[in-house]
Design an enzyme around this catalytic site. Sequence first.
Site, PDB file in Angstrom:
ATOM      1  CB  VAL A 195      31.737  18.027  63.699  1.00  0.00           C
ATOM      2  CG1 VAL A 195      33.014  18.734  63.686  1.00  0.00           C
ATOM      3  CG2 VAL A 195      30.680  18.890  63.796  1.00  0.00           C
ATOM      4  CE  LYS A 196      25.538  18.191  62.986  1.00  0.00           C
ATOM      5  NZ  LYS A 196      26.139  19.258  62.601  1.00  0.00           N
TER       6      LYS A 196
END
Length: 398
Positions: A195-196
């Site tokens: 999710v980064k």
Amino acid sequence: MKQGLAIYGGKPVRDTYLPYGKQCVDKKDINLVVDVLKSNYLTTGPIVREFEKKVADYVGAKYAVAVSNGTAALHIACLAVGIKEGDEVIVSSITFAASANCVLYCGGKPVFVDIDPCTYNINPEEIEKKITDKTKAIIAVDFTGQAVDMDEIRRIADKYNIVIIEDGAHSLGSEYKGKKVGSLADLTTFSFHPVKPITTGEGGIVVTNDEELYKKMILFRSHGITRDRELLNSYEEGPWYYEQLELGYNYRITDIQCALGISQMDKLDDFVDRRREIVKRYNEAFNDMEEVTIPFEPDYSNSGWHLYILKFNLDKLNCTRKEIFEALRFENIGVNVHYLPVYLHPYYRKLGYKKGLCPNAEKLYECMITLPLFPAMSGEDVDDVIEAVKKVISYYRK
């Protein structure tokens, strides 16, 4: 109206669930990974070094050490600056637990500092109040992607001769006063969790301009073992010879992961631009609603927006944060909460930390919700989030 909310049997805004975050992987990413799978190296090969250089060049740092995850990056950063038993390290209170756990791994003591109530980042004024003769470092977290006030933190660090480790897990692509995060602290760590800002599946990296710290982190990444002739202490029996110089760890990252990372880096600026577009839409939609407070961004920060935190003004609503959260989930909006102040986790409470330590952080935690934000969101996805938030607020409005 009660029946209008999905949680009470009404029709949800969306038919399918929208997560709060998600990786964006395309054919180019897949093809580069496949190329590595067909090559001679799957791990600890040339693609790792290529990825390290790509990240270092992007952020404006001289050196980079890629590792297995963001927590490992924080750990080897702490090891490199010599954090040990008896040392104290300043840490932000609103962050993922790894930002403080890395201090415990080294035998040090995390000293939690309250946040600025506007930016939600660590408050420099509070940092100086917590410094003692045992303070060894400051771990400053770029919460949500917004850069910390690095000039003020640098002033404090230089005054007391302590090290700055910037936890940039949220901020690859973000800027501070026009300079990329990663070029300003003594060491900066990034995370490549799915999710980064970019992903390598799992992975992390530390960037620095200090050659000595770089060499230490190379050792700590791989068992503390080296074949470097300049570092060997004993008689070299032959070209196969190596020595363990430190108690290191197996924190190596693979060429497979770094191939994905190289491809993702080529798209980072586009990813960040899309995140900023979505945040602009959110801000425009929610800015005039007295029931919520949109994120504040100081002039010195140009955030890459890993997270979008919406603060709910519960005094203007007939509900709790939990009720809002559950109602949005029933609308198929995958909201989340980031984060419980670290010292309130049961493990930290066993270490003696107590509620009330950081009032601003605790107050924020009680009323914040993270909305979905990732580059692959369509315009319709963004519309759905906005509609769901307004729908839930309309029902619970006083």
